[in-house]
Write an enzyme that holds these catalytic residues in place. Structure first.
Site: not given
Ligand SMILES: CCCCC[C@H](S)C(=O)N[C@@H](Cc1ccccc1)C(=O)N[C@@H](C)C(=O)O
Ligand SMILES: [Ca+2]
Ligand SMILES: [Zn+2]
Length: 302
Positions: A144, A168, A182, A187, A190, A228
């Site tokens: 990601h 995103e 998956d 997962e 988390y 998101h």
């Molecule tokens: C610093 C400011 C926020 C930047 C957001 C980063 S790009 C992002 O999208 N991070 C992912 C991390 C991630 C990716 C895949 C699976 C799980 C978690 C993200 O989704 N962050 C969530 C927690 C969010 O920022 O809302």
């Molecule tokens: Ca996965």
């Molecule tokens: Zn991101």
């Protein structure tokens, strides 16, 4: 050896053994991978719970086995896997297609429940131990974040509203392409106390509070216009596409759309058009083209 490439090993965030491409220099082994084509380098650093880039992750005997090194091990290993994915599948040499060094920093800040690309490198928090554990422990998270770097150097999708949700979504969709076992996101890192859940699902975005249709687009000023949340809509369209034409064709049309057709201000409708153009370029106007039309019809984007 005086200095040079070495092979080490370590234990990842989930306690799993993995081999590592390391580098020996002056008595220390570095998480510094020089095995990639065209001199592509992958380096991993440790912020030690600070908020700066940190120094190189090093070890005295090339065995990165301490608990504090687990996040370093996975950030390094998974960055290499994502490099290999883009090179082997799309003939792309690093995020800029020019072999730039891929830098990761782990142990960023304290209890930091996130990971991000800061324009120069990937940065990973350790999580608070309840919502997340160290985020580099998930291959889909690493994919990601590195995909944000690819997007930044290609389409440049502005991180706001629909182009931001697309940004995103591209990171989640390539997170799936790199880790296709998956349709879940995050997962592995988390909620360690809860099994079977995830931060997001691309097969059913509604399972984790995301819309899967334009009728449910979430208008908000927070999170850069809900990037998101609204990513659920293009994520669902991607899932529909993957199920109907298969991963091998889907990843080709997504990569072509991202690198050839999408621009910084592209919205969801532009994404539909970009993917249809990419499909036509690669496979013509047959079943694959119809499948992509249906995939986006189903989420209410025309
Ligand atoms: C610093 C400011 C926020 C930047 C957001 C980063 S790009 C992002 O999208 N991070 C992912 C991390 C991630 C990716 C895949 C699976 C799980 C978690 C993200 O989704 N962050 C969530 C927690 C969010 O920022 O809302
Ligand atoms: Ca996965
Ligand atoms: Zn991101």
């Amino acid at each position: 050896v005086t200095h040079g490439a070495t092979s080490g090993y370590g234990y990842g965030v989930l306690g799993d053994y993995k081999t590592l491409n390391t580098y020996y220099y002056n008595g220390w082994y570095y998480l510094y991978d020089v095995t990639k084509p065209m001199n592509g380098v992958i380096e991993t650093r440790d912020a030690n719970n600070g908020t700066t880039q940190g120094g190189y992750s090093v070890d005295s005997n090339n065995a990165f086995t301490s608990s504090g090194q687990a996040a370093d091990v996975d950030a390094h290993k998974y960055a290499g896997i994502v490099y290999d994915y883009y090179y082997n599948t799309h003939n792309r040499n690093s995020f800029d297609n020019a072999g730039s060094t891929i830098i990761s920093t782990v142990h960023y800040s304290t209890n930091y429940n996130n990971a991000f690309w800061n324009g120069n490198q990937m940065v990973y928090g350790d999580g608070d131990g309840t919502t997340f554990i160290a985020l580099s422990g998930a291959l889909d998270v690493v994919a990601h974040e590195l995909t944000h770097a690819v997007t930044e150097r290609t389409a440049g999708l502005i991180y706001q509203d629909q182009s931001g949700a697309l940004n995103e979504s591209m990171s989640d969709v390539f997170g799936y392409f790199v880790e296709p076992n998956d349709y879940l996101m995050g997962e592995d890192v988390y909620t360690p106390g809860i099994s079977g859940d995830a931060l997001r699902s691309i097969s059913d975005p509604t399972a984790y509070g995301q819309p899967d249709h334009m009728n449910d687009y979430y208008y908000t000023s927070s999170d850069n216009g809900g990037v998101h949340t609204n990513s659920g809509i293009p994520n669902k369209a991607a899932y529909n596409t993957i199920v109907s034409i298969g991963k091998t064709k889907a990843e080709k049309i997504y990569y072509r759309a991202l690198t050839v057709y999408l621009t910084s201000s592209s919205d969801f409708s532009d994404a539909r058009a970009a993917l249809l153009s990419s499909t036509a370029d690669l496979y013509g106007y047959g079943t694959e083209y119809t499948a992509v039309e249906n995939a986006w019809d189903a989420v209410g984007v025309y």
